[in-house]
Design an enzyme around this catalytic site. Sequence first.
Site, short mmCIF file in Angstrom:
data_model
loop_
_atom_site.label_atom_id
_atom_site.label_comp_id
_atom_site.label_asym_id
_atom_site.label_seq_id
_atom_site.Cartn_x
_atom_site.Cartn_y
_atom_site.Cartn_z
N HIS A 1 0.78 -1.15 -0.12
CA HIS A 1 0.10 0.05 0.12
C HIS A 1 0.99 1.02 0.24
O HIS A 1 0.51 2.45 -0.65
CB HIS A 1 -0.85 -0.04 1.22
CG HIS A 1 -1.82 1.16 1.43
ND1 HIS A 1 -2.53 1.52 0.56
CD2 HIS A 1 -1.60 2.24 2.00
CE1 HIS A 1 -3.12 2.87 0.86
NE2 HIS A 1 -2.51 3.17 1.91
N ARG B 1 4.57 10.36 -5.85
CA ARG B 1 5.98 10.48 -5.71
C ARG B 1 7.01 9.61 -6.22
O ARG B 1 7.54 8.51 -6.07
CB ARG B 1 6.98 10.56 -4.35
CG ARG B 1 6.31 12.05 -3.27
CD ARG B 1 7.05 11.58 -2.14
NE ARG B 1 6.72 10.41 -1.48
CZ ARG B 1 5.47 9.92 -0.61
NH1 ARG B 1 4.75 10.92 -0.35
NH2 ARG B 1 5.28 8.57 -0.20
N GLU C 1 -8.87 -2.13 6.68
CA GLU C 1 -7.99 -2.57 7.71
C GLU C 1 -8.24 -3.42 8.96
O GLU C 1 -9.28 -3.75 8.79
CB GLU C 1 -7.43 -1.07 8.17
CG GLU C 1 -7.20 0.09 7.24
CD GLU C 1 -6.61 1.27 7.77
OE1 GLU C 1 -6.21 1.35 9.12
OE2 GLU C 1 -6.51 2.47 7.30
N ASP D 1 -11.33 2.52 7.11
CA ASP D 1 -11.04 4.01 7.62
C ASP D 1 -11.40 4.79 6.33
O ASP D 1 -10.75 4.94 5.20
CB ASP D 1 -9.40 3.92 7.64
CG ASP D 1 -8.80 5.25 7.94
OD1 ASP D 1 -9.67 6.25 8.22
OD2 ASP D 1 -7.69 5.56 7.46
N GLN E 1 -7.81 15.16 1.27
CA GLN E 1 -6.60 14.57 1.71
C GLN E 1 -5.57 15.12 0.85
O GLN E 1 -4.51 15.44 1.48
CB GLN E 1 -6.56 12.87 1.69
CG GLN E 1 -5.22 12.45 2.03
CD GLN E 1 -5.43 10.85 1.84
OE1 GLN E 1 -6.27 10.04 1.73
NE2 GLN E 1 -4.35 10.07 2.50
CA CA Z 1 -5.84 4.51 6.98
#
Ligand code: CA
Length: 419
Positions: A138, A147, A205, A237, A244
Amino acid sequence: MKANDPTRKSWVEVAKDSDFPIQNLPFGVFRTASNPSPRVCTAIGDNVVDLAVMNYLDLFEELEIDNEVFNNPYLNQLMALGKTKTRALRDRIADLLDERNDEAKDLAWHFLHPMDKVEMLMPVQVGDYTDFYSSLDHATNVGSMFRPDNPLLPNWKHIPVGYHGRASSIVVSGTPIHRPMGQTMPDGAERPVFGPSRLLDFELEMGFVIGQPTKMGQRITTAEAEDYIFGVVLFNDWSARDIQKWEYVPLGPFLAKNFASTISPWIITLDAIDPFRTDNPKQDPEPLDYLKFDGKKTYDISLEVAIRTEAGAEATVCRSNFKHMYWNMCQQLAHHTVGGCNVNPGDMCASGTISGPEPGSYGSMLEITWRGTKPVKMPDGTERKFINDGDTVILRGWGEKNGVRIGFGEAAGKVLPPL
Ligand code: CA
């Protein structure tokens, strides 16, 4: 851990594919229409077992646990009894439900409830919540999108990276989620705009729940960590990718993450998943001494994510596994407390998105659709780049060994428009 004995069978009927055989015995909190007081329970097959009633009937007599621990809206007090006691309780429940034992059988009508007739509630009072970022695949996937030349930051293989999240908005499976409003910077725009998030995502998660408190200044070692971890849940989540992207530099996630997280209602004890320990991933470079550990701390637990449309068409969009974690729970907790940060019963630590190496095992829409460039086809012919209003996202998980299947139930949440 007598309860784990794979030869055990219950006098309660349990279907072969049930999440809740007698070897599971997770802990939760429920209420019924006829008795709206929240109370502690376990699960067997398609039934919820009222542990408050079992205790009231003196079936746990030798354990000497106060009725208040079971007649309680949260598991915090129960977990704080400590592993020796909660393990003995789980073993005792297994004995009472075992087909070779009929001491509780005639009393079953007092404590057994069909699961589809009860309401499952938030199982713990979460004081503090921390989210890690511990799947190498991930971190590499997301890093390479933002990046390309430098996907993994230099600290990643030395520190179980995490941030302190928001406890107030952690909700139990079945609670609808409102699409968050927020500030974003559209591509090519000169000024940010305010509106509903357009890139609402899930993150697959697992969360672990702290059972025992520590004092400030105290460090939990990797060897001690399992005494402090009561059990695990499925954890979604929810993430607003556009919010973000605009806010995360320099201090990391904030409003993109704090509007909601969804957990499964059952806390599966660390004891119940013990049979699924498997080889740890190789950690190279070698971590610092306080992050070293002995034994298998990695678990082979299958994980899935499905999206269900308003009309009921369901597509499984991810098949992953808890074993894909680079940093394990013991390392995460050792790192969390190494500076002296104290923990309390009910605190929750989530793993970070659990992606495997193949595209089918990616744990977020961001990765599955590769930032929306590869939409997912739904069975009704529509496509998804991210999550639509009316969609329900469902996390599922289970381990299987020696003919015993330990399931986690579901962490499901439906997305509604903003309030
Ligand atoms: Ca998370």
